[in-house]
Design a protein around this motif. Structure first.
Motif, PDB file in Angstrom:
ATOM      1  N   SER A 190       0.944  -1.225  -0.035  1.00 55.05           N
ATOM      2  CA  SER A 190       0.089  -0.008   0.019  1.00 55.05           C
ATOM      3  C   SER A 190       0.760   1.127   0.001  1.00 55.05           C
ATOM      4  O   SER A 190       0.405   2.234  -0.455  1.00 55.05           O
ATOM      5  CB  SER A 190      -0.878   0.160   1.268  1.00 55.05           C
ATOM      6  OG  SER A 190       0.008  -0.114   2.416  1.00 55.05           O
TER       7      SER A 190
ATOM      8  N   MET B 153      -1.813   6.256   4.534  1.00 57.96           N
ATOM      9  CA  MET B 153      -2.701   5.074   4.696  1.00 57.96           C
ATOM     10  C   MET B 153      -3.154   4.986   6.158  1.00 57.96           C
ATOM     11  O   MET B 153      -2.513   5.245   7.223  1.00 57.96           O
ATOM     12  CB  MET B 153      -1.947   3.544   4.354  1.00 57.96           C
ATOM     13  CG  MET B 153      -2.821   2.435   4.507  1.00 57.96           C
ATOM     14  SD  MET B 153      -2.057   0.867   4.108  1.00 57.96           S
ATOM     15  CE  MET B 153      -3.708  -0.053   4.170  1.00 57.96           C
TER      16      MET B 153
ATOM     17  N   ILE C 257      -4.980   5.879   0.978  1.00 54.54           N
ATOM     18  CA  ILE C 257      -5.707   4.659   1.257  1.00 54.54           C
ATOM     19  C   ILE C 257      -6.584   4.735   2.547  1.00 54.54           C
ATOM     20  O   ILE C 257      -5.948   4.980   3.705  1.00 54.54           O
ATOM     21  CB  ILE C 257      -4.869   3.218   1.283  1.00 54.54           C
ATOM     22  CG1 ILE C 257      -4.086   3.050  -0.085  1.00 54.54           C
ATOM     23  CG2 ILE C 257      -5.543   2.187   1.579  1.00 54.54           C
ATOM     24  CD1 ILE C 257      -2.997   2.082  -0.027  1.00 54.54           C
TER      25      ILE C 257
ATOM     26  N   HIS D 273      -8.003   4.594  -2.998  1.00 53.77           N
ATOM     27  CA  HIS D 273      -8.687   3.275  -2.631  1.00 53.77           C
ATOM     28  C   HIS D 273      -9.165   3.508  -1.147  1.00 53.77           C
ATOM     29  O   HIS D 273      -8.810   3.863  -0.220  1.00 53.77           O
ATOM     30  CB  HIS D 273      -7.471   2.325  -2.605  1.00 53.77           C
ATOM     31  CG  HIS D 273      -6.919   2.166  -3.896  1.00 53.77           C
ATOM     32  ND1 HIS D 273      -7.260   1.187  -4.913  1.00 53.77           N
ATOM     33  CD2 HIS D 273      -5.636   2.569  -4.322  1.00 53.77           C
ATOM     34  CE1 HIS D 273      -6.530   1.422  -5.796  1.00 53.77           C
ATOM     35  NE2 HIS D 273      -5.577   2.199  -5.687  1.00 53.77           N
TER      36      HIS D 273
END
Length: 919
Positions: free
Chosen positions: A474, A795, A820, A844
């Motif tokens: 990621s 993230m 993310i 995402h």
């Protein structure tokens, strides 16, 4: 080709010199004369390396081949001498038999004298054979030194260098998206290196395909096809529950796997990619798993054989992938290497030689990118691509070999090593780098760690297009790599020629082998054939996937027999540096494991070890990596780990029931870099953690509230720490303010499991934090306002119990760098709002098990960067609203929607709620 063998021996001689320097200040000194002889032998062999690169390019000359073979034999003789001496020296130290040390020193000196005499004799020949080398004065400017000046390529996906074949994509998309009353096979046919897999990936990830199919699966089949592996891989992709019960799937008979897959796919519109099918029998073995009645479902095949495509679906029209035009080829080459105007003509000639083959162009581009921008060097590359009457596949092989010959000697060893892994395997990069270090391939370069050097080598091979990027984390780091089957063939060919490796498939004849590394790719009734290579072997790696087929009482009986068959390894293979038993079903290790004192890498992952390990394991003082992950029946680790003073990676994690580790003494492990899972214990209070200042990855579990403060105070001084996980023992315990972590300037990943009393202010977090994972934190609204101001956060994972409030708000300009976002089992969350200009870089998003959440925020619909929304375990009404109402309202981009549900059934359930009670 002896360059690889000599390079490895030079590194071992350097290792021996370091050991002897240490002995010079110990109780039994190493005679100065012996140390000088070892140094001279190292210098002579290093000098000969300068000739070997030129010799590799001239092996069509029979006299040169004989000369190279003699050098290889000398290198092996020297390696045998070094390894045997170091083994005996270690064993005598263990048994306090130091009186014999002078005798071994004398024998060592005599044998070095003999080898030196042979080297002098062989050294006089190369120039007579037309082989030129570097002068002794230039030795310090060899490739070993020049590695420091390599540029650091970013390991991006191979798709960075794809030429868009728009006509091909449009044609294949029309076939994939056509809704027909039965499943339909779409095939891409073409020779190796033509780009079939790359095109299939483009289609697989195309937004129209993602939104059209309810579930997708990708599986690499290859020549080493095994039906069970393919079925399990498809199930893991299309069925979320199968990912959580991998062990149960491994024990299911194949026909039950077929039935289960058929049942799962029968409920969905599916797309399955079968990449690189070689035989018609492969399709015959799989087709019964694919329901034929599901409207619009598709199977996409890539194959080199037209008859295989027609056999799969006689009514289909296989797509024959064309070669690139000259202009397309030139564009692809330009994507890989900068071409100055004065070299354009030469570049065009090189393009013509590659005949439109993408793999050849990409590899040649990787080679040219490492050459000076001069007509002399580029013309030499052009002249070395000589075709004569070669067939197509042989032409590619020549190009690949040209790129291989251009590799520095240490990179050649790393590249050849990839041939040990089964074809099509996604190779874990962390594991690969640890194996390279254990093998001794890497030269010591200043203060850089061996793992740092290994990572540069990996990036260099990626930059040269000798290996392919597989999965990317990621945060953009390469998690797995693959090697194209044609390049793997090259590594096997060169590796066998060099006695670098040997692969065993099934029953093998009992023939002796001089190969240094043995890889076993299948289960065998007996392993006696390995005994004939024991004296020469330095590495032994098992990839025995057939063990997973054994079930029930037969499995337990097999376990016992298997263990007996392998016990000879610990007696015979005295000089092993690497022993990888990943997945081999052994119940216990004999005490003789402690005699393998040269081991640097011991892989026991997914073995069936029971009870506890033998205390003799503590004899492995040279061990660098001990992998005990997923040893589900291992209950306790003996307190002998502290004896492994060179340990760099201690891997202990097993889901749900990890072996007890809190009692271990660890204060001697000052070289440790990876300790991703360990129980809290007295070892922290005794100061062991404070001595692990080289740690890059640390995970401590079952922490008491009192102990957390001690851990935080200690790790704030760890300047190399990149990843930290801390988990509290009980729900009553709390994390204090963790301001100390602001001193961890390299900390990028932080995971906290347990209640957080109060979050520190944004400037009191680690300054370079990229990924934050929180579970059971019980955060309040004001905590989110702090998190959204973390300047570099890419993230965020809010897991179960992390946030127990009904409303969640992201403010304007909050989470400015976040790519993310994952919201997992936030059971109380009902309403989520996102203000304008929040999440400007979000790509995402995952929403998993947030059952009360009614809809996605309106603010998401104005994002320009959002690529995918994944839904797991959400009510059918939520997904129906998302697809039918929300997605059409996105203003700038339409994200792909991925779900574990059958969306075709959603409409029925919405209009007929009683069906919910009949499922």
């Amino acid at each position: 080709m002896a360059e690889v063998a000599v390079t490895i021996v030079v590194e071992k001689l350097a290792e021996l010199l370091v050991q002897q320097a240490a002995e010079a200040v110990s109780e039994v000194e190493c005679p100065e004369g012996v140390r000088e002889q070892v140094g001279k032998l190292k210098n002579e062999l290093a000098w000969m390396q300068g000739f070997l690169k030129d010799a590799d390019a001239k092996q069509s000359n029979e006299r040169v081949r004989i000369w190279v073979s003699e050098i290889r034999d000398l290198a092996f003789e020297a390696e045998e001498l070094i390894d045997t001496y170091m083994y005996k020296a270690t064993m005598h130290t263990r048994h306090l038999d130091k009186l014999l040390r002078p005798l071994h020193m004398y024998k060592l000196a005599r044998r070095i004298d003999r080898i030196m005499s042979k080297i002098k004799e062989v050294s006089a020949r190369p120039e007579a054979y037309g082989v030129r080398g570097e002068s002794r004065e230039d030795i310090n400017l060899t490739s070993i030194e020049s590695l420091r000046h390599w540029r650091q390529p970013s390991p991006y996906s191979e798709e960075e260098y794809v030429i868009e074949l728009e006509d091909d994509i449009e044609l294949l998309l029309s076939q994939l998206l056509t809704v027909e009353p039965r499943n339909h096979v779409v095939s891409i046919v073409g020779m190796g290196g033509l780009g079939k897999t790359t095109l299939a990936k483009k289609l697989y990830n195309h937004r129209s395909v993602v939104n059209h199919f309810e579930c997708k699966a990708w599986v690499y089949v290859s020549k080493e096809y095994r039906r069970r592996d393919v079925l399990q891989a498809i199930l893991r992709d299309v069925d979320a529950s199968s990912r959580d019960e991998a062990d149960r799937l491994e024990r299911l008979p194949e026909e039950e796997l077929v039935n289960k897959l058929h049942s799962v796919l029968d409920e969905k519109r599916y797309m399955v990619v079968l990449d690189d099918i070689w035989g018609m029998e492969v399709w015959d073995g799989l087709k019964s798993a694919f329901p034929r009645r599901k409207m619009g479902s598709k199977i996409l095949l890539t194959t080199r054989k037209w008859e295989v495509a027609l056999h799969a679906d006689a009514s289909s029209s296989p797509h024959h992938l064309r070669t690139l035009t000259e202009d397309e080829s030139y564009s692809l080459l330009c994507n890989k290497v900068f071409i100055p105007p004065e070299l354009e003509s030469l570049a065009r000639e090189i393009v013509v030689k590659c005949e439109g083959l993408p793999l050849a162009l990409v590899v040649i581009g990787g080679l040219l990118s490492r050459k000076h921008k001069s007509s002399v060097e580029w013309d030499q590359v052009l002249r070395n691509i000589s075709w004569h009457l070669l067939q197509e596949q042989e032409r590619i092989a020549r190009i690949l070999e040209l790129s291989y010959n251009d590799l520095p000697s240490h990179l050649k060893s790393c590249f050849l090593y990839l041939g040990l892994f089964p074809e099509g395997l996604n190779i874990q990069t962390k594991k690969l780098l640890r194996l390279w270090v254990a093998e001794g391939f890497l030269p010591q370069e200043g203060q850089e760690t061996p793992e740092g050097v290994a990572h540069r080598y990996l990036n260099e091979l990626i930059g040269r297009c000798m290996i392919q990027v597989g999965a990317v984390s990621s945060l953009g780091r390469v998690k797995t790599i693959r090697i194209h089957d044609l390049l793997r063939d090259l590594s096997l060919s060169k590796g066998k020629e060099e006695y670098f490796l040997k692969i065993f498939h099934g029953n093998m004849s009992q023939q002796p082998t001089r190969s240094r590394r043995l890889s076993i790719h299948s289960c065998d009734d007996r392993y006696d054939f390995l005994k004939h290579g024991a004296h020469h072997s330095r590495s032994l790696l098992f990839f025995n996937r057939e063990y997973n087929d054994i079930v029930g009482t037969i499995w337990f009986h097999w376990n016992f027999l298997q263990e007996q068959k392998l016990n000879f390894i610990y007696r015979k293979f005295k000089l092993l540096r690497v022993l990888e038993l990943d997945g081999v079903r052994v119940v216990s290790l004999p005490s003789t494991i402690g005699d393998l004192v040269q081991l640097r890498y011991l892989g026991l992952r997914k073995t069936n070890l029971e009870g506890k390990l033998p205390p003799s394991l503590g004899n492995l003082k040279n061990l660098q990596t001990l992998d005990l992950r997923y040893c589900c029946f291992l209950k306790r680790i003996p307190n002998i780990i502290w004896k492994m003073v060179n340990l760099r990676h201690l891997l202990l994690y097993t889901p749900f029931d990890s072996p007890d580790s809190g009692h271990l003494r660890l204060d001697t492990l000052t070289n440790l870099q990876s300790l991703p899972y360990i129980d809290a214990g007295k070892w922290i209070e005794d100061g062991a953690l404070a001595k692990m200042s080289n740690l890059r990855q640390l995970g401590i579990y079952e922490l008491s509230g009192k102990m957390v403060n001690s851990v935080l105070s200690t790790v704030q001084g760890f300047r190399n720490l990149h990843s930290l996980t801390l988990s509290l023992q009980s729900e009553e315990d709390e994390f204090p303010m963790f301001r100390q972590l602001s001193q961890c300037i390299h900390l990028e990943k932080l995971s906290l499991i347990g209640k957080i009393r109060k979050l520190p202010d944004p400037h009191e977090f680690p300054p370079n934090l990229l990924k934050l994972t929180l579970h059971n934190s019980h955060l309040q609204k004001e905590s989110i306002a702090k998190l959204e101001r973390l300047p570099k956060l890419k993230m965020l994972i809010l897991g179960k119990g992390a946030y127990n409030v009904q409303e969640l708000s992201f403010n304007a300009e909050g989470f400015s760098q976040l790519n993310i976002l994952r919201l997992i089992q936030l059971k109380e969350l009902e309403e989520w709002t996102v203000e304008e200009r929040a999440l400007p870089r979000l790509e995402h998003m995952l929403i998993d098990g947030c059952e009360k959440l009614r809809t996605i925020p309106e603010g998401l619909k104005t994002l320009t960067s959002l690529k995918k929304i994944k839904i797991i375990g959400m009510p059918v009404e939520f997904e129906h609203r998302l697809r039918t109402n929300d997605v059409p309202e996105f203003k700038y981009v339409t994200p792909a929607i991925e779900s574990s549900m059958d969306i075709l059934a959603v409409g029925m359930l919405i209009h007929s709620p009683m069906l919910l009670f009949q499922v």
